[in-house]
Design a protein around this motif. Structure first.
Motif, PDB file in Angstrom:
ATOM      1  N   ARG A  22      42.769  -7.904  58.725  1.00 49.86           N
ATOM      2  CA  ARG A  22      44.099  -8.329  59.146  1.00 49.86           C
ATOM      3  C   ARG A  22      44.256  -9.836  58.971  1.00 49.86           C
ATOM      4  O   ARG A  22      45.294 -10.324  58.531  1.00 49.86           O
ATOM      5  N   CYS A  23      43.209 -10.580  59.308  1.00 50.95           N
ATOM      6  CA  CYS A  23      43.247 -12.033  59.132  1.00 50.95           C
ATOM      7  C   CYS A  23      43.259 -12.411  57.651  1.00 50.95           C
ATOM      8  O   CYS A  23      43.875 -13.403  57.259  1.00 50.95           O
ATOM      9  N   ALA A  24      42.576 -11.593  56.831  1.00 51.46           N
ATOM     10  CA  ALA A  24      42.506 -11.884  55.393  1.00 51.46           C
ATOM     11  C   ALA A  24      43.892 -11.897  54.773  1.00 51.46           C
ATOM     12  O   ALA A  24      44.190 -12.720  53.911  1.00 51.46           O
ATOM     13  N   ALA A  25      44.761 -11.001  55.216  1.00 55.14           N
ATOM     14  CA  ALA A  25      46.123 -10.939  54.675  1.00 55.14           C
ATOM     15  C   ALA A  25      46.910 -12.189  55.028  1.00 55.14           C
ATOM     16  O   ALA A  25      47.912 -12.505  54.376  1.00 55.14           O
ATOM     17  N   ILE A  26      46.442 -12.912  56.051  1.00 54.04           N
ATOM     18  CA  ILE A  26      47.121 -14.145  56.470  1.00 54.04           C
ATOM     19  C   ILE A  26      46.572 -15.353  55.739  1.00 54.04           C
ATOM     20  O   ILE A  26      47.326 -16.198  55.247  1.00 54.04           O
ATOM     21  N   LEU A  31      44.861 -19.621  49.536  1.00 51.96           N
ATOM     22  CA  LEU A  31      43.795 -19.977  48.613  1.00 51.96           C
ATOM     23  C   LEU A  31      44.323 -20.206  47.201  1.00 51.96           C
ATOM     24  O   LEU A  31      45.306 -19.592  46.781  1.00 51.96           O
ATOM     25  N   ASN A  32      43.625 -21.084  46.455  1.00 55.62           N
ATOM     26  CA  ASN A  32      43.965 -21.258  45.045  1.00 55.62           C
ATOM     27  C   ASN A  32      43.288 -20.150  44.241  1.00 55.62           C
ATOM     28  O   ASN A  32      42.470 -19.390  44.793  1.00 55.62           O
ATOM     29  N   PRO A  33      43.593 -20.001  42.959  1.00 54.67           N
ATOM     30  CA  PRO A  33      43.039 -18.880  42.179  1.00 54.67           C
ATOM     31  C   PRO A  33      41.522 -18.788  42.186  1.00 54.67           C
ATOM     32  O   PRO A  33      40.965 -17.693  42.296  1.00 54.67           O
ATOM     33  N   ALA A  34      40.818 -19.924  42.078  1.00 55.73           N
ATOM     34  CA  ALA A  34      39.354 -19.889  42.058  1.00 55.73           C
ATOM     35  C   ALA A  34      38.796 -19.408  43.394  1.00 55.73           C
ATOM     36  O   ALA A  34      37.867 -18.582  43.439  1.00 55.73           O
ATOM     37  N   GLU A  35      39.385 -19.890  44.476  1.00 51.50           N
ATOM     38  CA  GLU A  35      38.940 -19.469  45.810  1.00 51.50           C
ATOM     39  C   GLU A  35      39.255 -17.991  46.039  1.00 51.50           C
ATOM     40  O   GLU A  35      38.444 -17.248  46.612  1.00 51.50           O
ATOM     41  N   LEU A  36      40.421 -17.570  45.585  1.00 49.51           N
ATOM     42  CA  LEU A  36      40.819 -16.168  45.751  1.00 49.51           C
ATOM     43  C   LEU A  36      39.887 -15.244  44.977  1.00 49.51           C
ATOM     44  O   LEU A  36      39.518 -14.164  45.459  1.00 49.51           O
ATOM     45  N   PHE A  37      39.458 -15.659  43.799  1.00 48.07           N
ATOM     46  CA  PHE A  37      38.544 -14.860  42.988  1.00 48.07           C
ATOM     47  C   PHE A  37      37.195 -14.705  43.688  1.00 48.07           C
ATOM     48  O   PHE A  37      36.605 -13.619  43.701  1.00 48.07           O
ATOM     49  N   CYS A  38      36.700 -15.790  44.266  1.00 44.15           N
ATOM     50  CA  CYS A  38      35.409 -15.733  44.956  1.00 44.15           C
ATOM     51  C   CYS A  38      35.449 -14.764  46.140  1.00 44.15           C
ATOM     52  O   CYS A  38      34.525 -13.969  46.347  1.00 44.15           O
ATOM     53  N   VAL A  39      36.534 -14.816  46.912  1.00 42.96           N
ATOM     54  CA  VAL A  39      36.663 -13.927  48.066  1.00 42.96           C
ATOM     55  C   VAL A  39      36.791 -12.476  47.619  1.00 42.96           C
ATOM     56  O   VAL A  39      36.220 -11.561  48.225  1.00 42.96           O
ATOM     57  N   SER A  40      37.535 -12.251  46.534  1.00 45.93           N
ATOM     58  CA  SER A  40      37.793 -10.877  46.084  1.00 45.93           C
ATOM     59  C   SER A  40      36.526 -10.168  45.611  1.00 45.93           C
ATOM     60  O   SER A  40      36.473  -8.937  45.584  1.00 45.93           O
ATOM     61  N   SER A  41      35.500 -10.934  45.244  1.00 43.40           N
ATOM     62  CA  SER A  41      34.270 -10.332  44.720  1.00 43.40           C
ATOM     63  C   SER A  41      33.283  -9.929  45.813  1.00 43.40           C
ATOM     64  O   SER A  41      32.208  -9.407  45.517  1.00 43.40           O
ATOM     65  N   THR A  42      33.641 -10.154  47.084  1.00 43.18           N
ATOM     66  CA  THR A  42      32.707  -9.868  48.173  1.00 43.18           C
ATOM     67  C   THR A  42      32.698  -8.406  48.602  1.00 43.18           C
ATOM     68  O   THR A  42      31.678  -7.877  48.994  1.00 43.18           O
ATOM     69  N   CYS A  43      33.874  -7.746  48.573  1.00 41.03           N
ATOM     70  CA  CYS A  43      33.924  -6.335  48.952  1.00 41.03           C
ATOM     71  C   CYS A  43      35.202  -5.703  48.400  1.00 41.03           C
ATOM     72  O   CYS A  43      36.136  -6.407  47.987  1.00 41.03           O
ATOM     73  N   LYS A  44      35.249  -4.377  48.403  1.00 33.89           N
ATOM     74  CA  LYS A  44      36.374  -3.658  47.813  1.00 33.89           C
ATOM     75  C   LYS A  44      37.684  -3.918  48.565  1.00 33.89           C
ATOM     76  O   LYS A  44      38.747  -4.038  47.956  1.00 33.89           O
ATOM     77  N   THR A  45      37.608  -3.990  49.879  1.00 39.55           N
ATOM     78  CA  THR A  45      38.830  -4.198  50.663  1.00 39.55           C
ATOM     79  C   THR A  45      39.434  -5.564  50.379  1.00 39.55           C
ATOM     80  O   THR A  45      40.646  -5.696  50.163  1.00 39.55           O
ATOM     81  N   LEU A  46      38.589  -6.604  50.381  1.00 37.56           N
ATOM     82  CA  LEU A  46      39.097  -7.941  50.089  1.00 37.56           C
ATOM     83  C   LEU A  46      39.569  -8.045  48.642  1.00 37.56           C
ATOM     84  O   LEU A  46      40.502  -8.794  48.337  1.00 37.56           O
ATOM     85  N   TYR A  47      38.933  -7.288  47.759  1.00 37.84           N
ATOM     86  CA  TYR A  47      39.385  -7.264  46.366  1.00 37.84           C
ATOM     87  C   TYR A  47      40.809  -6.718  46.270  1.00 37.84           C
ATOM     88  O   TYR A  47      41.657  -7.264  45.558  1.00 37.84           O
TER      89      TYR A  47
END
Length: 324
Positions: A22-26, A31-47
């Motif tokens: 829920r916090c991730a959606a906030i 985040l900028n594109p590079a930061e968003l890419f790093c977070v998205s690679s951690t798990c399927k939900t965040l991806y």
């Protein structure tokens, strides 16, 4: 006893995970594109959440600041860059802190309060409320200007043509040679207001310092516009420096054309405002899917000149520079 503890532990872990998502959606839209890419690679939900953020970003570059959404469109196969990242402002703004963050891509993105279009004011200026015959009368202070901060009329006034944001449908499309460009998403009749050039208002010293830094970064596409206006009295020239490289609006995507393009650049002054604004109007009828262009200035040979791909019959082969 152990089964009860395991159940409580799993329940707490599940609740913690749900709270995180829920916090991730906030926080992900900040985040900028590079930061968003790093977070998205951690798990399927965040991806998946990151993917939704990217999708919403490509659907409207203006983040809700404009009345009409301006989408990105990338027809180049295999290009991993879905959009160009920058901070958005609908009009002139002062310098922003380097660590300033702006949300973009939230699933409930509310329209932010736009920057004050009359940030630079003239104290004691008279507006159209001082007219006995109403706005636009023969003796109205706004007769040769647009209404401004010293006027009592609202945004619906016909003398505020350039102050209501983008009122024509536009889109940002990527070209293999030019990169991103601004295109008409509907027919635009000649004379219609399209947009203003928004960004950070800089002193001439700051503008030259930034241009030198931009010249040192080969892959960077700067959006620093220098406008010089010859004033009617004496041998006086007024210079405006608007940098939309880091914070700007859709006008930062308008490409140069050596033949003058299809946009007319007009310096617009508002009653009570200290600085004018640089606005673009259609110089001719513009067809749907036609690229919007204007002339950046006269071309002069200089070291490290950037190539021009405007394809005009009189193309000089290089882009005008800040020196012009």
């Amino acid at each position: 006893m152990e089964e009860g503890q395991q159940y409580r532990r799993k329940t707490n872990d599940r609740r913690s995970g749900e709270a995180l998502f829920r916090c991730a959606a906030i926080f992900l839209p900040y985040l900028n594109p590079a930061e968003l890419f790093c977070v998205s690679s951690t798990c399927k939900t965040l991806y998946q959440i990151s993917k939704n953020v990217t999708s919403r970003r490509t659907s409207d570059v203006s983040r809700g600041f404009e009345k009409l959404p301006v989408p990105f469109h990338n027809p180049i196969s295999g290009d991993p860059q879905p959009y160009s990242y920058f901070l958005y402002t609908p009009t002139q703004t002062l310098r922003t802190p380097p660590d300033f963050r702006q949300p973009w891509g939230s699933d409930h993105e509310a329209r932010s309060d736009p920057s004050d279009p009359f940030l630079f004011r003239v104290d004691g200026a008279r507006g159209c409320e001082s007219c006995s015959n109403g706005c636009g009368g023969d003796n109205c202070p706004c007769s040769n200007l647009e209404c401004g901060p010293s006027c009592t009329c609202d945004s619906g006034c016909v003398n505020r043509v350039t102050q209501c944001g983008v009122n024509v449908r536009l889109k940002i499309t990527k070209d293999k040679k030019k990169g991103w460009g601004l295109y008409a998403a509907e027919f635009i009749p000649g004379g219609r207001f399209v947009c203003e050039y928004a960004g950070e208002v800089l002193s001439s010293k700051e503008a030259k310092e930034r241009q030198q830094k931009y010249d040192e970064v080969a892959r960077l596409t700067p959006a620093l516009l220098v406008v010089k206006e010859h004033l009617p009295f004496g041998n006086t020239c007024m210079r405006m420096n608007i940098d939309a490289t880091r914070i700007g609006n859709i006008a930062r995507f308008i490409n140069h054309s050596c033949d003058g393009g299809n946009l007319h650049t007009l310096i617009v002054r508002s009653s009570g405002a200290l600085l004018p604004r640089v606005c673009f109007f259609a110089s001719t009828d513009i067809e749907e899917n036609e690229e919007l262009t204007f002339s950046y200035g006269d071309v002069r040979l200089r070291p490290n000149a950037r190539p021009c791909f405007c394809a005009a019959a009189a193309c000089a082969g290089i882009l005008p520079s800040e020196d012009t």
